[in-house]
Design an enzyme around this catalytic site. Sequence first.
Site, PDB file in Angstrom:
ATOM      1  N   TYR A  52      18.411 -16.494 -16.315  1.00 45.34           N
ATOM      2  CA  TYR A  52      18.004 -16.717 -14.926  1.00 45.34           C
ATOM      3  C   TYR A  52      17.866 -15.414 -14.132  1.00 45.34           C
ATOM      4  CZ  TYR A  52      19.581 -21.488 -16.081  1.00 45.34           C
ATOM      5  OH  TYR A  52      19.782 -22.707 -16.679  1.00 45.34           O
ATOM      6  N   HIS A 110      22.666 -21.313 -24.898  1.00 44.07           N
ATOM      7  CA  HIS A 110      21.662 -21.913 -24.007  1.00 44.07           C
ATOM      8  C   HIS A 110      20.729 -22.874 -24.751  1.00 44.07           C
ATOM      9  CE1 HIS A 110      19.490 -20.912 -19.977  1.00 44.07           C
ATOM     10  NE2 HIS A 110      19.301 -22.172 -20.307  1.00 44.07           N
TER      11      HIS A 110
HETATM   12  N1  LIG Z   1      20.524 -25.530 -20.180  1.00 44.52           N
HETATM   13  C1  LIG Z   1      19.231 -25.565 -19.912  1.00 44.52           C
HETATM   14  O1  LIG Z   1      18.387 -25.386 -20.800  1.00 44.52           O
HETATM   15  C2  LIG Z   1      18.774 -25.839 -18.513  1.00 44.52           C
HETATM   16  C3  LIG Z   1      17.427 -26.177 -18.276  1.00 44.52           C
HETATM   17  C4  LIG Z   1      17.042 -26.447 -16.958  1.00 44.52           C
HETATM   18  C5  LIG Z   1      17.971 -26.374 -15.941  1.00 44.52           C
HETATM   19  N2  LIG Z   1      19.275 -26.024 -16.199  1.00 44.52           N
HETATM   20  C6  LIG Z   1      20.290 -25.927 -15.126  1.00 44.52           C
HETATM   21  O2  LIG Z   1      20.246 -27.122 -14.359  1.00 44.52           O
HETATM   22  C7  LIG Z   1      20.018 -26.799 -12.989  1.00 44.52           C
HETATM   23  C8  LIG Z   1      19.259 -27.898 -12.283  1.00 44.52           C
HETATM   24  O3  LIG Z   1      18.036 -28.185 -12.919  1.00 44.52           O
HETATM   25  P1  LIG Z   1      16.616 -27.812 -12.306  1.00 44.52           P
HETATM   26  O4  LIG Z   1      16.744 -26.679 -11.375  1.00 44.52           O
HETATM   27  O5  LIG Z   1      15.707 -27.668 -13.460  1.00 44.52           O
HETATM   28  O6  LIG Z   1      16.144 -29.143 -11.560  1.00 44.52           O
HETATM   29  P2  LIG Z   1      16.753 -30.165 -10.475  1.00 44.52           P
HETATM   30  O7  LIG Z   1      18.101 -29.764 -10.039  1.00 44.52           O
HETATM   31  O8  LIG Z   1      16.536 -31.534 -11.011  1.00 44.52           O
HETATM   32  O9  LIG Z   1      15.723 -30.025  -9.264  1.00 44.52           O
HETATM   33  C9  LIG Z   1      15.635 -28.839  -8.513  1.00 44.52           C
HETATM   34  C10 LIG Z   1      14.372 -28.946  -7.642  1.00 44.52           C
HETATM   35  O10 LIG Z   1      14.484 -30.054  -6.748  1.00 44.52           O
HETATM   36  C11 LIG Z   1      14.489 -29.594  -5.395  1.00 44.52           C
HETATM   37  N3  LIG Z   1      15.592 -30.321  -4.721  1.00 44.52           N
HETATM   38  C12 LIG Z   1      16.917 -30.064  -4.776  1.00 44.52           C
HETATM   39  N4  LIG Z   1      17.627 -30.968  -4.099  1.00 44.52           N
HETATM   40  C13 LIG Z   1      16.723 -31.828  -3.567  1.00 44.52           C
HETATM   41  C14 LIG Z   1      16.852 -32.977  -2.743  1.00 44.52           C
HETATM   42  N5  LIG Z   1      18.042 -33.424  -2.345  1.00 44.52           N
HETATM   43  N6  LIG Z   1      15.703 -33.638  -2.386  1.00 44.52           N
HETATM   44  C15 LIG Z   1      14.496 -33.201  -2.795  1.00 44.52           C
HETATM   45  N7  LIG Z   1      14.316 -32.108  -3.594  1.00 44.52           N
HETATM   46  C16 LIG Z   1      15.434 -31.432  -3.963  1.00 44.52           C
HETATM   47  C17 LIG Z   1      14.720 -28.098  -5.434  1.00 44.52           C
HETATM   48  O11 LIG Z   1      13.987 -27.420  -4.436  1.00 44.52           O
HETATM   49  P3  LIG Z   1      14.719 -26.502  -3.319  1.00 44.52           P
HETATM   50  O12 LIG Z   1      15.497 -25.443  -4.050  1.00 44.52           O
HETATM   51  O13 LIG Z   1      13.588 -25.987  -2.513  1.00 44.52           O
HETATM   52  O14 LIG Z   1      15.608 -27.453  -2.559  1.00 44.52           O
HETATM   53  C18 LIG Z   1      14.141 -27.722  -6.806  1.00 44.52           C
HETATM   54  O15 LIG Z   1      12.739 -27.561  -6.702  1.00 44.52           O
HETATM   55  C19 LIG Z   1      19.284 -25.468 -13.057  1.00 44.52           C
HETATM   56  O16 LIG Z   1      19.289 -24.788 -11.832  1.00 44.52           O
HETATM   57  C20 LIG Z   1      20.057 -24.789 -14.151  1.00 44.52           C
HETATM   58  O17 LIG Z   1      21.285 -24.290 -13.667  1.00 44.52           O
HETATM   59  C21 LIG Z   1      19.681 -25.773 -17.478  1.00 44.52           C
END
Ligand SMILES: NC(=O)c1ccc[n+]([C@@H]2O[C@H](COP(=O)([O-])OP(=O)(O)OC[C@H]3O[C@@H](n4cnc5c(N)ncnc54)[C@H](OP(=O)(O)O)[C@@H]3O)[C@@H](O)[C@H]2O)c1
Length: 273
Positions: A52, A110
């Site tokens: 990240y 990861h």
């Molecule tokens: N291990 C892996 O391979 C892997 C892969 C993917 C992700 N991850 C981890 O999981 C975390 C979360 O997953 P993600 O970031 O992919 O997706 P997510 O948490 O499902 O969604 C994040 C997105 O939704 C928006 N959002 C957040 N809260 C909201 C709400 N209450 N209402 C409407 N929209 C909202 C955010 O925009 P804003 O920021 O503008 O609010 C962002 O664009 C990552 O940050 C990372 O730490 C791990």
Amino acid sequence: MNNTIPNTKLNNGILMPMLGLGVYDMYQKQAEQAVETAIEIGYRLIDTASMYENEVEIGNAIKNSGINRSELFITSKLNNTDHGYEQTLQAFDKSVQLLGLDYVDLYLIHWPIKEGRKESWKALETIYATGRAKAIGVANYTLPFLNELKKYSSIEPALNQIEFTPWLFEKDTFDYCKQAGVQLQSYSPITRGIKFSDERLLELCDKYQKTPAQIILNWNLQLGVSTIPKSVQKNRLQENFDAANFTLDAQDVVFMNTFNDGFRICDDPIIFL
Ligand SMILES: NC(=O)c1ccc[n+]([C@@H]2O[C@H](COP(=O)([O-])OP(=O)(O)OC[C@H]3O[C@@H](n4cnc5c(N)ncnc54)[C@H](OP(=O)(O)O)[C@@H]3O)[C@@H](O)[C@H]2O)c1
């Protein structure tokens, strides 16, 4: 209003908050600010990764927060380019150094990259023995990878972080983790908003007077699945945090389990088999 998140006890006895902040796709000042705001709201679990490219900023936010290190739970992850025994030891040292910490609470592989994943796990076991990672685990280890890991691991992973949503209800991995005492943690839990217009979800929003994100996050908590939604916006950070403040009825949890249509945001880890 409840301003704390319940803890889960990992299989080595350490406590971890069930809901935390994911910090993928936030950089520099924005990342620092988001983490500081999240900690002010009450978040204590922060999920970062070498991939990240924001470990320095996360470390700065931790320092600026004034919260005792022991009250925070910091996760980082081994990058896909750093697999192998020696490489993993070095990559871990670098992450801890960039974060400006003495230890991380959780260190994960990861992705189960074919070349090196076995040696990398052995390195995680070495790191765990030094106490510089309070727990070790994996990410994107769906069932075939967990079965393989079992053959050569001396330590059961404390946690498995996978893409897991009502639309991607990976029941075989869910059941394995439950039975083996591996804490499941969902990433991209709110589908980055893509599934927010699902009519069945909107009906539940009506019923509970909660937002789509809150219904989905609460579904995770009712299933015993830890979750790490990402946001850089204060109102959404608060909204997501407040998802722990109510309880979905058991029949609605079961109903949401049936939303599964295989929808995913990230790659299916099966490509690494
Ligand atoms: N291990 C892996 O391979 C892997 C892969 C993917 C992700 N991850 C981890 O999981 C975390 C979360 O997953 P993600 O970031 O992919 O997706 P997510 O948490 O499902 O969604 C994040 C997105 O939704 C928006 N959002 C957040 N809260 C909201 C709400 N209450 N209402 C409407 N929209 C909202 C955010 O925009 P804003 O920021 O503008 O609010 C962002 O664009 C990552 O940050 C990372 O730490 C791990």
